[in-house]
Design a protein around this motif. Structure first.
Motif, PDB file in Angstrom:
ATOM      1  N   VAL A 437       0.823  -1.206   0.000  1.00  0.00           N
ATOM      2  CA  VAL A 437       0.000   0.000   0.000  1.00  0.00           C
ATOM      3  C   VAL A 437       0.862   1.263   0.000  1.00  0.00           C
ATOM      4  N   GLU A 438       2.041   1.169   0.576  1.00  0.00           N
ATOM      5  CA  GLU A 438       2.921   2.339   0.634  1.00  0.00           C
ATOM      6  C   GLU A 438       3.628   2.633  -0.691  1.00  0.00           C
ATOM      7  N   ILE A 439       3.631   1.683  -1.591  1.00  0.00           N
ATOM      8  CA  ILE A 439       4.448   1.809  -2.809  1.00  0.00           C
ATOM      9  C   ILE A 439       4.126   3.057  -3.627  1.00  0.00           C
ATOM     10  N   PRO A 440       2.857   3.364  -3.949  1.00  0.00           N
ATOM     11  CA  PRO A 440       2.612   4.559  -4.758  1.00  0.00           C
ATOM     12  C   PRO A 440       3.169   5.843  -4.130  1.00  0.00           C
ATOM     13  N   ARG A 441       2.984   5.969  -2.819  1.00  0.00           N
ATOM     14  CA  ARG A 441       3.524   7.157  -2.143  1.00  0.00           C
ATOM     15  C   ARG A 441       5.043   7.196  -2.228  1.00  0.00           C
ATOM     16  N   LEU A 442       5.671   6.064  -2.020  1.00  0.00           N
ATOM     17  CA  LEU A 442       7.129   6.006  -2.069  1.00  0.00           C
ATOM     18  C   LEU A 442       7.653   6.277  -3.478  1.00  0.00           C
ATOM     19  N   MET A 443       6.912   5.836  -4.482  1.00  0.00           N
ATOM     20  CA  MET A 443       7.303   6.137  -5.867  1.00  0.00           C
ATOM     21  C   MET A 443       7.238   7.641  -6.121  1.00  0.00           C
ATOM     22  N   ALA A 444       6.198   8.272  -5.604  1.00  0.00           N
ATOM     23  CA  ALA A 444       6.090   9.727  -5.764  1.00  0.00           C
ATOM     24  C   ALA A 444       7.262  10.431  -5.090  1.00  0.00           C
ATOM     25  N   ALA A 445       7.668   9.921  -3.925  1.00  0.00           N
ATOM     26  CA  ALA A 445       8.827  10.503  -3.241  1.00  0.00           C
ATOM     27  C   ALA A 445      10.097  10.303  -4.063  1.00  0.00           C
ATOM     28  N   ALA A 446      10.221   9.142  -4.672  1.00  0.00           N
ATOM     29  CA  ALA A 446      11.393   8.871  -5.505  1.00  0.00           C
ATOM     30  C   ALA A 446      11.464   9.807  -6.700  1.00  0.00           C
ATOM     31  N   LEU A 447      10.321  10.207  -7.222  1.00  0.00           N
ATOM     32  CA  LEU A 447      10.295  11.118  -8.371  1.00  0.00           C
ATOM     33  C   LEU A 447      10.857  12.500  -8.026  1.00  0.00           C
ATOM     34  N   THR A 448      10.836  12.864  -6.759  1.00  0.00           N
ATOM     35  CA  THR A 448      11.380  14.169  -6.362  1.00  0.00           C
ATOM     36  C   THR A 448      12.898  14.212  -6.483  1.00  0.00           C
ATOM     37  N   LEU A 449      13.527  13.058  -6.697  1.00  0.00           N
ATOM     38  CA  LEU A 449      14.982  13.001  -6.867  1.00  0.00           C
ATOM     39  C   LEU A 449      15.411  13.320  -8.303  1.00  0.00           C
ATOM     40  N   GLU A 450      14.448  13.622  -9.137  1.00  0.00           N
ATOM     41  CA  GLU A 450      14.753  13.811 -10.560  1.00  0.00           C
ATOM     42  C   GLU A 450      15.827  14.875 -10.824  1.00  0.00           C
ATOM     43  N   PRO A 451      15.800  16.042 -10.177  1.00  0.00           N
ATOM     44  CA  PRO A 451      16.858  17.032 -10.467  1.00  0.00           C
ATOM     45  C   PRO A 451      18.265  16.492 -10.215  1.00  0.00           C
ATOM     46  N   GLN A 452      18.436  15.738  -9.148  1.00  0.00           N
ATOM     47  CA  GLN A 452      19.747  15.155  -8.861  1.00  0.00           C
ATOM     48  C   GLN A 452      20.140  14.152  -9.940  1.00  0.00           C
ATOM     49  N   VAL A 517      25.226   0.983  -8.289  1.00  0.00           N
ATOM     50  CA  VAL A 517      24.986  -0.054  -7.280  1.00  0.00           C
ATOM     51  C   VAL A 517      23.603   0.171  -6.674  1.00  0.00           C
ATOM     52  N   ILE A 518      22.719  -0.805  -6.860  1.00  0.00           N
ATOM     53  CA  ILE A 518      21.362  -0.729  -6.319  1.00  0.00           C
ATOM     54  C   ILE A 518      21.360  -1.523  -5.017  1.00  0.00           C
ATOM     55  N   ALA A 519      21.283  -0.814  -3.898  1.00  0.00           N
ATOM     56  CA  ALA A 519      21.514  -1.481  -2.612  1.00  0.00           C
ATOM     57  C   ALA A 519      20.693  -0.881  -1.490  1.00  0.00           C
ATOM     58  N   ILE A 543      27.972   4.934  -8.214  1.00  0.00           N
ATOM     59  CA  ILE A 543      26.700   5.645  -8.062  1.00  0.00           C
ATOM     60  C   ILE A 543      25.822   4.747  -7.209  1.00  0.00           C
ATOM     61  N   LEU A 544      25.610   5.139  -5.983  1.00  0.00           N
ATOM     62  CA  LEU A 544      24.899   4.295  -5.027  1.00  0.00           C
ATOM     63  C   LEU A 544      23.446   4.718  -4.907  1.00  0.00           C
ATOM     64  N   MET A 545      22.544   3.765  -5.138  1.00  0.00           N
ATOM     65  CA  MET A 545      21.120   3.975  -4.911  1.00  0.00           C
ATOM     66  C   MET A 545      20.738   3.194  -3.669  1.00  0.00           C
ATOM     67  N   THR A 546      20.412   3.903  -2.598  1.00  0.00           N
ATOM     68  CA  THR A 546      20.134   3.251  -1.320  1.00  0.00           C
ATOM     69  C   THR A 546      19.151   4.105  -0.533  1.00  0.00           C
ATOM     70  N   ASP A 547      18.936   3.774   0.738  1.00  0.00           N
ATOM     71  CA  ASP A 547      18.082   4.567   1.610  1.00  0.00           C
ATOM     72  C   ASP A 547      18.958   5.295   2.625  1.00  0.00           C
ATOM     73  N   ALA A 548      18.333   5.992   3.543  1.00  0.00           N
ATOM     74  CA  ALA A 548      19.100   6.807   4.500  1.00  0.00           C
ATOM     75  C   ALA A 548      20.042   5.951   5.339  1.00  0.00           C
ATOM     76  N   VAL A 560      28.167   9.695  -6.504  1.00  0.00           N
ATOM     77  CA  VAL A 560      26.860  10.234  -6.149  1.00  0.00           C
ATOM     78  C   VAL A 560      26.131   9.184  -5.313  1.00  0.00           C
ATOM     79  N   THR A 561      25.440   9.622  -4.282  1.00  0.00           N
ATOM     80  CA  THR A 561      24.549   8.736  -3.532  1.00  0.00           C
ATOM     81  C   THR A 561      23.123   9.253  -3.689  1.00  0.00           C
TER      82      THR A 561
END
Length: 608
Positions: A437-452, A517-519, A543-548, A560-561
């Motif tokens: 259920v959280e996925i759509p919201r989290l995807m929207a949050a991920a889209l805010t990373l677009e400028p980076q 690296v997707i981690a 280039i690391l894709m991870t969480d906090a 880049v992280t």
């Protein structure tokens, strides 16, 4: 995949044909053309390249006929030249064709022996002259097409119009999709409902082996035995909606940004929010307790969705899963246990290899379940069970929203399987549903990373090679990330399981090599960090894709992280797909490639 449009109209149809062909541009093409009946004779206009070239030709040399056919061609036989562009025509007949005529060489040799002179390099011209050879003998058009079809072997969709007969069009389907549109005193032929959207929302889909005789009063449909058959006319909501880019530069960008919405729509179809349970929209004709093995088959991006699902089914439901690309599975003659389950994944539902694999599995007596975006497609119609993704029309050739919607369906199915087999408790199911259920919201949050990511893409665009690494469900996503970059930027990229790095790929790494690296921080994160250290020691640009937490725990400096929101580890691929897609997209934009219609690719591959 090429596009076909045909109109039996009340007014000049050339402009309508071109407008309809524009709706099929997402399929990929390299030339286009139209043919109409001008009085009793056929006239054609064709052009190499994009439809704007055809429009210029029509502006200079207009067509006024009320009966016509149009085509966008993706070259299979012969170069993408005007001469090879469709429609092909003689003085008696014009034809448009999708697919491949497998026995074109023997048919061509036979016709050449009878004096036929060929003017193109295409297999389509064989169809043209075969029908024309019957017409020259005085055989009427309907019987000429019937006779020609009996001699053709391959996967094809065809549309014909005939000189001297303003109220006749014939279509035939053997593999690639073809639909009939019903109007008021007008009739239409098209590769799909989207093409016919401006004219009608009432569609009849031809089945394999069908051919149809259209007049302005209606259509008579024959099956492969030449018996008259009925195919239901259905209302198709997608046919009435005009697909456009909205405020986005490309369809791909629009479709990436649509993901929170369409994944949410798909989620709502498969989850009962009130009870926090998976509620499949159809009753399965089998019990997961009886399934000993699952076979998943797909092509391209859909196969990577299947690869992620393999992890889910094995971990959540404890069912062994075998994964195959359809082009290999269909010829491997894999032994299948009667009563087991085979899953087939396809955005279009028309992928030729996947369809052939489905038919093999049915013949072996296994249960067949398809995950498709088009519920009226051939794969959907021939499957025992259909689970629809609700991605909506996906126009960009490189799949984005269809991929994540496929993942949502497959995740829901894996949870349902785990619950049915007693591997998941009520509490487990509730926890997993919360994660979904959280996925759509989290995807929207991920889209805010677009400028980076857009800034990072400028560096990636200078690279000749890129490596993607991941473990667990992040490994198939690494494969998908590499595929996306290759598809639309034309930069060479490879995806690897991170643990395989030292078994060969490490030899490629130097200071010029970006390594994505997707981690997410999960149970294998520390192992992935070890692989990152191996890359760093050799000067690779990480280039690391991870969480906090992952960003804080990573002990290796990265170029880049990209920090994604925290989430449950089970379903991270749906969210991490967003930055992976955005990186490929913005790199392609910097490179100046044709993002929506990359070279040599087609949206739906309906031939081998």
């Amino acid at each position: 995949m090429c596009g076909i449009v045909g109109i039996l109209g009340k007014a000049p149809v050339a402009e309508q044909l071109v407008d309809s062909l524009k709706r099929l541009e997402y399929r990929g093409y390299d030339s286009a053309g139209v043919a109409t009946l001008e009085g009793d004779h056929l006239e054609r206009r064709r052009a190499e390249g994009k439809l704007k070239n055809l429009e210029k030709r029509l502006d200079a040399e207009p067509l006024k006929g009320h009966t016509g056919i149009g085509h966008t061609r993706w070259a299979t036989h012969g170069k993408p030249t005007e001469n090879n562009a469709h429609p092909h025509a003689t003085d008696r007949v014009a034809v448009v064709h999708n697919g491949i005529i497998e026995n074109f060489r023997e048919l061509r040799e036979a016709l050449e022996k009878k004096g036929t002179v060929f003017k193109t390099e295409t297999d389509t011209e064989i169809v043209l002259h075969l029908v024309d050879s019957f017409l020259q003998k005085g055989i009427k058009p309907v019987e000429a097409v019937r006779a020609a079809l009996s001699e053709l072997r391959g996967a094809f969709a065809l549309g014909f119009i005939f000189a001297g007969d303003d109220d006749l069009m014939i279509g035939a389907r053997n593999g690639p999709p073809l639909a009939i549109g019903h109007g008021d005193g007008e009739m239409y032929l098209g590769s799909d409902a989207i093409a016919l959207g401006p004219f009608t929302d009432t569609i009849s889909y031809l089945e394999d082996g069908d051919w149809a005789v259209l007049t302005r009063k209606g259509a008579t449909i024959y099956d492969k035995t030449n018996a008259i058959v009925h195919r239901d006319a259905v209302k198709h909501s997608a046919s009435t909606s005009l697909v456009d880019k909205a405020n986005y530069r490309h369809f791909m960008a629009k479709e990436i940004h649509e993901q929170p919405e369409v994944v949410g729509h798909t989620l709502a179809r498969y989850i009962d929010m009130a009870s926090e349970r998976v509620m499949l929209p159809v009753k399965l004709p089998f019990d997961f307790k009886d399934i000993q093995r699952i076979s998943i088959t797909a092509c391209g991006t859909a196969s990577y969705a299947g690869y992620v699902a393999k992890y889910w089914f094995e971990r959540l439901a404890r069912i062994p899963v075998e994964l195959d690309v359809a082009s290999e599975f269909r010829y491997r003659e894999a032994p299948l246990r009667k009563g087991d389950l085979a899953i087939f994944i396809s955005q279009s539902g028309e992928t030729a290899d996947t369809l052939a694999a489905l038919r093999y599995a049915k013949a072996e007596g296994v249960h067949t379940l398809s995950v498709v975006n088009v519920p009226t497609s051939t794969i959907a119609r021939e499957s025992e069970t259909v689970l629809q993704t609700l991605a909506g029309p996906e126009i960009g050739v490189a799949s984005t929203k269809a991929f994540t919607c496929q993942l949502m369906v497959l995740a829901s199915l894996a949870v349902a399987a785990g619950k049915a087999r007693g591997e998941l408790s009520d509490e487990d199911e509730t926890k997993l549903v919360h994660g979904l259920v959280e996925i759509p919201r989290l995807m929207a949050a991920a889209l805010t990373l677009e400028p980076q990511i857009e800034k990072l893409a400028r560096d990636i665009s200078k690279s000749k090679d890129v490596l993607y690494l991941g473990r667990g469900t992040s490994y198939p996503l690494a494969l998908e990330g590499a595929l996306k970059l290759k598809e639309i930027s034309y930069i060479h990229a490879e995806g690897y399981a991170a643990g395989e790095l030292k078994h060969g790929p490490i030899a490629l790494i130097d200071e010029t090599m970006p390594v994505v690296v997707i981690a997410p921080y999960d149970r294998v994160f520390e192992k992935t960090v070890s692989n990152m250290q191996e890359v760093a020691a050799r000067g690779g640009n990480i280039i690391l894709m991870t969480d906090a937490k992952g960003a804080a725990e990573a002990t290796v400096d990265s170029l880049v992280t990209i920090v994604l929101p925290d989430m449950a580890s089970a379903f991270t691929p749906m969210v991490y797909a967003v930055p992976v897609q955005l990186l490929a997209y913005h790199t392609a934009v910097v490179m100046g490639t044709d993002v929506d219609q990359p070279r040599n690719l087609a949206k739906s591959v309906t031939v081998e």
